[in-house]
Every structure is written in structure tokens, then in C-alpha cells.
Design a protein around this motif. Structure first.
Motif, PDB file in Angstrom:
ATOM      1  N   GLU A 170       0.814  -1.222   0.000  1.00  0.00           N
ATOM      2  CA  GLU A 170       0.000   0.000   0.000  1.00  0.00           C
ATOM      3  C   GLU A 170       0.842   1.265   0.000  1.00  0.00           C
ATOM      4  OE1 GLU A 170      -2.107   0.575   3.761  1.00  0.00           O
ATOM      5  OE2 GLU A 170      -0.907  -1.062   4.589  1.00  0.00           O
ATOM      6  N   TYR A 171       2.117   1.156   0.369  1.00  0.00           N
ATOM      7  CA  TYR A 171       2.992   2.327   0.388  1.00  0.00           C
ATOM      8  C   TYR A 171       3.830   2.459  -0.882  1.00  0.00           C
ATOM      9  CZ  TYR A 171       1.727   1.968   5.292  1.00  0.00           C
ATOM     10  OH  TYR A 171       1.022   1.869   6.460  1.00  0.00           O
ATOM     11  N   GLY A 172       3.642   1.528  -1.811  1.00  0.00           N
ATOM     12  CA  GLY A 172       4.389   1.579  -3.061  1.00  0.00           C
ATOM     13  C   GLY A 172       5.700   0.828  -3.035  1.00  0.00           C
ATOM     14  N   GLY A 173       6.032   0.187  -1.906  1.00  0.00           N
ATOM     15  CA  GLY A 173       7.253  -0.611  -1.829  1.00  0.00           C
ATOM     16  C   GLY A 173       7.063  -1.971  -2.468  1.00  0.00           C
ATOM     17  N   VAL A 174       8.106  -2.482  -3.097  1.00  0.00           N
ATOM     18  CA  VAL A 174       8.028  -3.794  -3.747  1.00  0.00           C
ATOM     19  C   VAL A 174       7.985  -4.886  -2.689  1.00  0.00           C
ATOM     20  CG1 VAL A 174       9.255  -5.431  -5.226  1.00  0.00           C
ATOM     21  CG2 VAL A 174       9.173  -3.010  -5.842  1.00  0.00           C
ATOM     22  N   SER A 175       6.972  -5.736  -2.773  1.00  0.00           N
ATOM     23  CA  SER A 175       6.852  -6.832  -1.812  1.00  0.00           C
ATOM     24  C   SER A 175       7.078  -8.199  -2.441  1.00  0.00           C
ATOM     25  CB  SER A 175       5.474  -6.798  -1.139  1.00  0.00           C
ATOM     26  OG  SER A 175       4.431  -6.750  -2.088  1.00  0.00           O
ATOM     27  N   GLY A 176       7.125  -8.268  -3.781  1.00  0.00           N
ATOM     28  CA  GLY A 176       7.379  -9.547  -4.425  1.00  0.00           C
ATOM     29  C   GLY A 176       7.073  -9.479  -5.910  1.00  0.00           C
ATOM     30  N   LEU A 177       6.980 -10.648  -6.535  1.00  0.00           N
ATOM     31  CA  LEU A 177       6.597 -10.713  -7.944  1.00  0.00           C
ATOM     32  C   LEU A 177       5.771 -11.969  -8.182  1.00  0.00           C
ATOM     33  CD1 LEU A 177       8.412 -13.010  -9.643  1.00  0.00           C
ATOM     34  CD2 LEU A 177      10.199 -11.319  -9.350  1.00  0.00           C
ATOM     35  N   VAL A 178       4.991 -11.933  -9.253  1.00  0.00           N
ATOM     36  CA  VAL A 178       4.158 -13.074  -9.643  1.00  0.00           C
ATOM     37  C   VAL A 178       4.389 -13.343 -11.122  1.00  0.00           C
ATOM     38  CG1 VAL A 178       1.807 -13.939  -9.925  1.00  0.00           C
ATOM     39  CG2 VAL A 178       2.371 -12.574  -7.934  1.00  0.00           C
ATOM     40  N   THR A 179       4.515 -14.624 -11.482  1.00  0.00           N
ATOM     41  CA  THR A 179       4.617 -14.998 -12.885  1.00  0.00           C
ATOM     42  C   THR A 179       3.402 -15.835 -13.264  1.00  0.00           C
ATOM     43  OG1 THR A 179       5.775 -17.102 -12.511  1.00  0.00           O
ATOM     44  CG2 THR A 179       7.130 -15.100 -12.640  1.00  0.00           C
ATOM     45  N   ILE A 180       3.171 -15.965 -14.553  1.00  0.00           N
ATOM     46  CA  ILE A 180       2.048 -16.774 -15.010  1.00  0.00           C
ATOM     47  C   ILE A 180       2.235 -18.229 -14.593  1.00  0.00           C
ATOM     48  CG2 ILE A 180       3.054 -17.268 -17.284  1.00  0.00           C
ATOM     49  CD1 ILE A 180       0.194 -16.991 -18.434  1.00  0.00           C
ATOM     50  N   GLU A 181       3.484 -18.674 -14.495  1.00  0.00           N
ATOM     51  CA  GLU A 181       3.747 -20.043 -14.061  1.00  0.00           C
ATOM     52  C   GLU A 181       3.312 -20.259 -12.613  1.00  0.00           C
ATOM     53  OE1 GLU A 181       7.815 -21.966 -13.096  1.00  0.00           O
ATOM     54  OE2 GLU A 181       7.400 -22.558 -15.175  1.00  0.00           O
ATOM     55  N   ASP A 182       3.494 -19.243 -11.760  1.00  0.00           N
ATOM     56  CA  ASP A 182       3.073 -19.362 -10.368  1.00  0.00           C
ATOM     57  C   ASP A 182       1.577 -19.614 -10.275  1.00  0.00           C
ATOM     58  OD1 ASP A 182       5.631 -18.852  -9.281  1.00  0.00           O
ATOM     59  OD2 ASP A 182       5.348 -16.701  -9.527  1.00  0.00           O
ATOM     60  N   ILE A 183       0.803 -18.955 -11.140  1.00  0.00           N
ATOM     61  CA  ILE A 183      -0.646 -19.147 -11.118  1.00  0.00           C
ATOM     62  C   ILE A 183      -1.020 -20.526 -11.645  1.00  0.00           C
ATOM     63  CG2 ILE A 183      -2.860 -18.269 -11.943  1.00  0.00           C
ATOM     64  CD1 ILE A 183      -1.604 -15.523 -12.212  1.00  0.00           C
ATOM     65  N   LEU A 184      -0.414 -20.914 -12.767  1.00  0.00           N
ATOM     66  CA  LEU A 184      -0.746 -22.217 -13.356  1.00  0.00           C
ATOM     67  C   LEU A 184      -0.395 -23.355 -12.411  1.00  0.00           C
ATOM     68  CD1 LEU A 184       0.375 -21.630 -17.059  1.00  0.00           C
ATOM     69  CD2 LEU A 184      -1.938 -21.561 -16.103  1.00  0.00           C
ATOM     70  N   GLU A 185       0.680 -23.201 -11.638  1.00  0.00           N
ATOM     71  CA  GLU A 185       1.057 -24.248 -10.699  1.00  0.00           C
ATOM     72  C   GLU A 185       0.032 -24.406  -9.580  1.00  0.00           C
ATOM     73  OE1 GLU A 185       5.050 -23.463  -9.428  1.00  0.00           O
ATOM     74  OE2 GLU A 185       5.913 -24.554 -11.122  1.00  0.00           O
ATOM     75  N   GLN A 186      -0.716 -23.362  -9.281  1.00  0.00           N
ATOM     76  CA  GLN A 186      -1.782 -23.475  -8.300  1.00  0.00           C
ATOM     77  C   GLN A 186      -2.894 -24.384  -8.808  1.00  0.00           C
ATOM     78  OE1 GLN A 186      -1.670 -22.095  -5.190  1.00  0.00           O
ATOM     79  NE2 GLN A 186       0.359 -21.349  -5.715  1.00  0.00           N
ATOM     80  N   ILE A 187      -3.015 -24.471 -10.142  1.00  0.00           N
ATOM     81  CA  ILE A 187      -4.081 -25.263 -10.748  1.00  0.00           C
ATOM     82  C   ILE A 187      -3.631 -26.673 -11.097  1.00  0.00           C
ATOM     83  CG2 ILE A 187      -5.664 -25.395 -12.724  1.00  0.00           C
ATOM     84  CD1 ILE A 187      -5.543 -22.326 -12.854  1.00  0.00           C
ATOM     85  N   VAL A 188      -2.484 -26.793 -11.738  1.00  0.00           N
ATOM     86  CA  VAL A 188      -2.059 -28.101 -12.254  1.00  0.00           C
ATOM     87  C   VAL A 188      -0.933 -28.725 -11.454  1.00  0.00           C
ATOM     88  CG1 VAL A 188      -2.783 -27.466 -14.575  1.00  0.00           C
ATOM     89  CG2 VAL A 188      -0.411 -27.094 -13.899  1.00  0.00           C
TER      90      VAL A 188
END
Length: 289
Positions: A170-188
Motif C-alpha cells: 500500500e505504500y508503493g514498496g516492492v513486496s514480491g513478484l508473480v509470474t504466469i507459471e506461479d498461477i498455473l502451478e496453483q491449478i495443475v
């Protein structure tokens, strides 16, 4: 006198299951608990197999997640500093084997953009090209809030054809990153690529005392290879032993010494250990010299 017809019974059960699904969608439920129950029941009745059930459950789970739930934490982000020369960048690329890297200016709160590895290959292979500029290679970074819904993010990944997003608080500081692979791994489930270790490469010698070891290496195999006696009642894999010793999910680069061996985490995400670097003591250390 009538007799029960087993085929008729199975047909009724199937119709009942389909009718319940239709009723749920017609009723437009406010939550997903009814649908989760029906998926579980369908698996128990063998109307769908376990893999299908897990993927359907993964889709439902994703619909309830936010970016903060699946992001790679800031501490585990592999980044490239915009001031680094090409000679220092190449070892980072080789060590991490990612296809994309955030490019930072001084620290991880100042993201200049995203470097796609294939974009740098022509410069790495051209010894005569000494006047290249980072500005020619770095692509704009997509910035999203921690509260971004994961299903909406997946839709944007597909529609806009980008594969990585930087997550900010909420303060604009970087807290991490997300890739499309991270999402797909949640599914498959976990997606392995050509850089992931397979069963025939669980233990790989890198130097005289340094080994690269898959965290999923069976404990009996590890004990036999290194002459250790870790208890198989504590864990089935060497990764389980190391994780238990840490007492928390360690980030890449964290190390711990167990007995005579030093274990350094060389690959991990927010959910599991993947690769460990195992360092044996020098002979002089073993002999107490």
C-alpha cells in the motif's frame, strides 16, 4: 415382484449429480462451498478422476486468492542491477535459469523494468558490441497491488501477453513478484522445465567438495552417497530434514550446518525447497588441523 436394476441406479445417481450442478449454477450461489462438495462427491463416485478433481479444486482456490498469497517474496527475487556490466549479469542468469528478471536501480524498490533473457543473447554472443545500453533491452514492468485477484491477473496475463508482474504494498514498496507459471502451478501442480533436476540427477558433483542436490532426493540415497545417518523417521527426503532443521521456509541463499555438512538453499519458492548446495568439510577440518 420387481428387481433392482443396478444400471438404473447408477443412471439416477449421475442424473442427480448433474441436476445438483445445474441447480447450483441456476441459483448463482454467493460462495463456492456447495460446488466444492459436489466436486468431492463426483470424485468419490469415480465420475471424475483424482487429477481432474485436483485441477478443479485448484481453479476454485485461485478464484479466492490475491497476489500476496502466491507471490515470490521480495527476499527471494533474483534481480539485476542496471549498473551491472554484462560480465556480472551472465553468472546471475546461469545460476538462476529464469527467463525474466526485474532490473533494479540501487535496490528492489526501484524497478526499472523487466529483462527477457533472449533479448540479451545477441549482445552476449557479439564480442565486438561494447556500446550496448540497458535502455535498449529493458521492457516496461507491470505493477500490481498485493490485493489484485489472481484470476483477474491470469486473464490479464493471457490477454496482454505478459508473463511477470511486480507486486507492491500500500505504500508503493516492492513486496514480491508473480509470474504466469506461479498461477498455473496453483491449478495443475508443480511445472518442471528443462532446468529442473530429474530422478537420475538427484546428486550432481560441482567441485571437489561441492554438490548440487535435489531437495526431493530420498533420504536413504543421500545417506548412502554422503555417509550420513539422518533418521528416515524424521523425513523421507533430504529437503524434509533441512526444512525441519531451519524451522521455517528458508529463502535462496540461506545456509545451515548439520553434522559435518553445510547446506545452502540454491533454489526455492514460497512453498517448497527445490535444490540444495551441499558442501563437505576440507580434509584438514575433518582431521582437526
Amino acid at each position: 415382484m420387481s428387481e433392482d436394476n443396478p444400471h438404473s441406479s447408477r443412471g439416477s445417481a449421475s442424473r442427480s449429480w448433474l441436476e445438483r450442478i445445474a441447480n447450483i449454477f441456476n441459483a448463482e450461489p454467493q460462495d463456492l462451498s456447495d460446488l466444492e462438495d459436489i466436486i468431492s462427491e463426483a470424485a468419490m463416485r469415480e465420475l471424475i478422476d483424482t487429477d481432474t478433481k485436483d485441477m478443479l479444486q485448484g481453479v476454485l482456490d485461485v478464484s479466492k486468492m490475491r497476489a500476496r498469497d502466491i507471490m515470490i517474496p521480495r527476499s527471494q527475487m533474483a534481480t539485476i542491477d542496471i549498473e551491472q556490466p554484462l560480465s556480472e549479469v551472465l553468472p546471475i542468469l546461469l545460476e538462476n535459469n529464469h527467463s525474466r528478471y526485474p532490473v533494479v536501480n540501487e535496490d528492489k524498490d526501484h524497478i526499472e523494468g523487466i529483462l527477457i533473457v533472449k533479448d540479451i543473447l545477441q549482445y552476449a554472443l557479439d564480442d565486438k558490441n561494447n556500446d550496448w545500453q540497458w535502455s535498449n533491452l529493458v521492457r516496461p514492468a507491470v505493477i500490481i497491488p498485493e490485493s489484485k485477484k489472481v484470476d483477474a491477473l491470469l486473464r490479464e496475463f493471457r490477454q496482454k501477453r505478459y508473463h511477470m508482474a511486480i507486486v507492491v504494498d500500500e505504500y508503493g514498496g516492492v513486496s514480491g513478484l508473480v509470474t504466469i507459471e506461479d498461477i498455473l502451478e496453483q491449478i495443475v501442480g508443480e511445472i518442471e522445465d528443462e532446468h529442473d533436476d530429474h530422478e537420475d540427477h538427484d546428486i550432481k558433483k560441482m567441485a571437489s567438495r561441492v554438490f548440487q542436490v535435489s531437495a526431493l532426493t530420498p533420504l536413504d540415497e543421500f545417506n548412502e552417497s554422503f555417509g550420513t545417518s539422518f533418521d528416515e523417521e524424521d523425513a523421507d527426503t533430504i529437503g524434509g530434514i533441512v526444512l525441519h532443521a531451519f524451522g521455517h521456509m528458508p529463502a535462496r541463499g540461506e545456509s545451515i550446518t548439520l553434522g559435518d555438512l553445510k547446506f545452502k538453499v540454491s533454489k526455492a519458492n514460497s512453498r517448497r525447497l527445490m535444490q540444495l548446495q551441499v558442501i563437505q568439510p576440507r580434509k584438514s577440518e575433518e582431521e582437526g588441523n
